[in-house]
Write a protein that holds these residues in place. Structure first.
Motif, PDB file in Angstrom:
ATOM      1  N   CYS A 146       7.972 -17.782  19.818  1.00  0.00           N
ATOM      2  CA  CYS A 146       8.096 -16.333  20.052  1.00  0.00           C
ATOM      3  C   CYS A 146       9.438 -15.869  19.498  1.00  0.00           C
ATOM      4  O   CYS A 146      10.408 -15.726  20.212  1.00  0.00           O
ATOM      5  N   ARG A 147       9.465 -15.670  18.180  1.00  0.00           N
ATOM      6  CA  ARG A 147      10.735 -15.334  17.533  1.00  0.00           C
ATOM      7  C   ARG A 147      10.519 -14.298  16.423  1.00  0.00           C
ATOM      8  O   ARG A 147       9.401 -14.047  15.985  1.00  0.00           O
ATOM      9  N   THR A 148      11.662 -13.766  15.984  1.00  0.00           N
ATOM     10  CA  THR A 148      11.613 -12.808  14.885  1.00  0.00           C
ATOM     11  C   THR A 148      12.033 -13.507  13.587  1.00  0.00           C
ATOM     12  O   THR A 148      12.617 -14.588  13.613  1.00  0.00           O
ATOM     13  N   MET A 169       4.763 -14.583  12.139  1.00  0.00           N
ATOM     14  CA  MET A 169       3.388 -14.988  12.479  1.00  0.00           C
ATOM     15  C   MET A 169       3.394 -16.181  13.428  1.00  0.00           C
ATOM     16  O   MET A 169       2.397 -16.458  14.084  1.00  0.00           O
ATOM     17  N   HIS A 170       4.517 -16.879  13.542  1.00  0.00           N
ATOM     18  CA  HIS A 170       4.642 -17.934  14.559  1.00  0.00           C
ATOM     19  C   HIS A 170       4.619 -17.327  15.971  1.00  0.00           C
ATOM     20  O   HIS A 170       4.171 -17.967  16.912  1.00  0.00           O
ATOM     21  N   ALA A 171       5.108 -16.121  16.127  1.00  0.00           N
ATOM     22  CA  ALA A 171       5.074 -15.441  17.429  1.00  0.00           C
ATOM     23  C   ALA A 171       3.635 -15.155  17.846  1.00  0.00           C
ATOM     24  O   ALA A 171       3.346 -14.993  19.025  1.00  0.00           O
ATOM     25  N   ILE A 223       1.687 -22.217  10.869  1.00  0.00           N
ATOM     26  CA  ILE A 223       2.138 -23.599  11.073  1.00  0.00           C
ATOM     27  C   ILE A 223       3.137 -23.963   9.986  1.00  0.00           C
ATOM     28  O   ILE A 223       3.011 -23.514   8.835  1.00  0.00           O
ATOM     29  N   ASP A 224       4.132 -24.749  10.375  1.00  0.00           N
ATOM     30  CA  ASP A 224       5.077 -25.310   9.414  1.00  0.00           C
ATOM     31  C   ASP A 224       4.800 -26.798   9.262  1.00  0.00           C
ATOM     32  O   ASP A 224       4.583 -27.500  10.251  1.00  0.00           O
ATOM     33  N   LEU A 225       4.838 -27.283   8.025  1.00  0.00           N
ATOM     34  CA  LEU A 225       4.659 -28.714   7.749  1.00  0.00           C
ATOM     35  C   LEU A 225       5.968 -29.450   8.069  1.00  0.00           C
ATOM     36  O   LEU A 225       6.843 -28.912   8.744  1.00  0.00           O
ATOM     37  N   TYR A 235      10.602 -17.869  -0.949  1.00  0.00           N
ATOM     38  CA  TYR A 235       9.733 -19.011  -0.653  1.00  0.00           C
ATOM     39  C   TYR A 235      10.093 -19.701   0.653  1.00  0.00           C
ATOM     40  O   TYR A 235      11.250 -19.774   1.065  1.00  0.00           O
ATOM     41  N   ASP A 236       9.049 -20.198   1.298  1.00  0.00           N
ATOM     42  CA  ASP A 236       9.149 -20.924   2.574  1.00  0.00           C
ATOM     43  C   ASP A 236       8.030 -21.958   2.455  1.00  0.00           C
ATOM     44  O   ASP A 236       6.906 -21.728   2.895  1.00  0.00           O
ATOM     45  N   THR A 237       8.328 -23.073   1.786  1.00  0.00           N
ATOM     46  CA  THR A 237       7.257 -23.928   1.263  1.00  0.00           C
ATOM     47  C   THR A 237       6.534 -24.735   2.326  1.00  0.00           C
ATOM     48  O   THR A 237       5.459 -25.268   2.061  1.00  0.00           O
ATOM     49  N   MET A 238       7.090 -24.843   3.544  1.00  0.00           N
ATOM     50  CA  MET A 238       6.367 -25.569   4.596  1.00  0.00           C
ATOM     51  C   MET A 238       5.458 -24.631   5.399  1.00  0.00           C
ATOM     52  O   MET A 238       4.740 -25.065   6.282  1.00  0.00           O
ATOM     53  N   HIS A 239       5.482 -23.356   5.094  1.00  0.00           N
ATOM     54  CA  HIS A 239       4.863 -22.339   5.954  1.00  0.00           C
ATOM     55  C   HIS A 239       3.474 -21.904   5.479  1.00  0.00           C
ATOM     56  O   HIS A 239       3.282 -21.578   4.311  1.00  0.00           O
ATOM     57  N   PHE A 240       2.537 -21.878   6.429  1.00  0.00           N
ATOM     58  CA  PHE A 240       1.184 -21.350   6.202  1.00  0.00           C
ATOM     59  C   PHE A 240       0.841 -20.408   7.338  1.00  0.00           C
ATOM     60  O   PHE A 240       1.204 -20.658   8.482  1.00  0.00           O
TER      61      PHE A 240
HETATM   62 ZN    ZN Z   1       6.788 -20.959   9.307  1.00  0.00          ZN
END
Ligand code: ZN
Length: 258
Positions: free
Chosen positions: A178-180, A189-191, A196-198, A243-248
């Protein structure tokens, strides 16, 4: 044509040329947005989206494009659909400020997934086991839009990839948080527990580069992994200029699939 007439023609024609295609594009894109979330959105009606509970949301359709940094902090629903997510293997580094998916209308996602800041989202989570045959990890994921079930399908497909790719996947750096977002102050979108992050070890993130001016692109995640997520309508942060390459994250309005 004399100089005066040329100026007049330019002054009259430019707004028409600029506005007409934009408005038509907005209509098509907002139709796709409505169709991507059938549990929640009943239809697009003019410049509004109508929710199944009767709520009307203005989309900002037809408004001119604003600078990226402005849209990033205050995206309308039309802005959310403005940048096309490229299908298939990346042809090269993303163009400057082309970060399809980073423009998000906060009110839209909070209404859909609940507001974690007031405990309104957590009751809709369930546990998904990430990579059960490789390195099992229990992760909370939203059940809204069947995201948890969709992520389980992603997991089943990822388990079928060659073993050399598993090191990129485990351990996951997490789903719900639950973060900004650091540079926007808006909910991630994690909030919403729809991301998901790899594994952090093989990941790259634009602000780690601490660059002045242009951000140098960097990615070590093989596209075979992103391809699996994309087939289930999760977009990849590796296709963002920022880019945030672990993020989906689950963003069916930006990508086709099942
Ligand atoms: Zn992420």
């Amino acid at each position: 044509m004399g100089p005066t007439r040329r100026i007049l023609f330019g002054a009259l024609a430019a707004p028409l040329l600029a506005l007409r295609p934009a408005a038509a594009d907005d209509g098509e894109r907002l139709g796709r947005l409505a169709a991507a979330y059938p549990d929640h959105i009943a239809r697009r009606e003019g410049a509004d989206l109508v929710w199944r509970d009767g709520t009307r949301m203005a989309t900002g359709a037809g408004a001119p494009e604003r600078p990226f940094e402005v849209m990033l902090r205050d995206a309308t629903l039309a802005d959310q659909m403005r940048q096309a997510y490229p299908a298939g293997p990346p042809a090269g580094p993303p163009p400057r400020n082309h970060s399809p998916g980073r423009l998000r209308n906060t009110a839209f996602f909070v209404k859909m997934y609940g507001d974690c800041r007031h405990g309104g989202a957590q009751g809709r989570h369930r546990t998904v086991t990430w990579m059960p045959k490789t390195r099992p990890q229990a992760l909370p994921v939203t059940t809204v839009n069947d995201v948890a079930t969709r992520l389980e399908r992603v997991v089943a497909d990822l388990e079928g990839l060659p073993d050399r790719l598993k090191a990129y996947l485990v351990p996951s750096a997490g789903t719900f948080n639950c973060r900004t977002v650091a540079d926007t102050g808006l909910l991630s979108m994690h909030a919403h527990a729809a991301a998901i992050d790899l594994a952090v070890a093989h990941s790259d993130y634009w602000s780690w580069a601490r660059a002045r001016g242009d951000i140098p692109y960097r990615n070590r995640i093989p596209y075979a992994i992103a391809e699996v997520f994309e087939a289930h309508r999760f977009i990849w942060g590796g296709k963002w200029y920022h880019y945030d390459t672990m993020h989906f994250e689950y963003r069916p309005e930006l990508i086709g699939g099942s």
